[in-house]
Design a protein around this motif. Structure first.
Motif: not given
Length: 96
Positions: A25-35
């Protein structure tokens, strides 16, 4: 371009998913607007058994890089990952 990552977990790997969830989840959140959005697929037992992740990436190679760096992928959770270009045609909040 949007890409849908269709990920299927290996059989009997629920504990690995649970153990790796926070860093995933931390990784996904680090994607910012790309996610664009993400969440687990659920089995008949209502337990997670895969993931759907939709991301924006410059090209297929960039989408593959994002998928490969997901902590779930690095931990060996997935039996398969299918990466497909996707067109968000209905209820896309960017098309107001």
């Amino acid at each position: 371009m949007l890409y849908a990552l269709l990920c299927s977990d290996k059989h009997d790997h629920l504990q690995l998913r649970l153990d790796t969830r926070t860093v995933h989840l931390d990784y996904l959140n680090s994607l910012g607007d790309r996610l664009k959005f993400a969440g687990p697929f659920l089995g008949d037992d209502a337990k997670p058994n895969g993931s759907l992740v939709v991301i924006e990436a410059a090209d297929l190679a960039a989408a593959k890089d994002i998928a490969a760096n997901d902590p779930y992928a690095k931990a060996g959770l997935f039996a398969s990952v299918d990466i497909r270009p996707w067109n968000w045609a209905v209820k896309n909040p960017d098309n107001k």
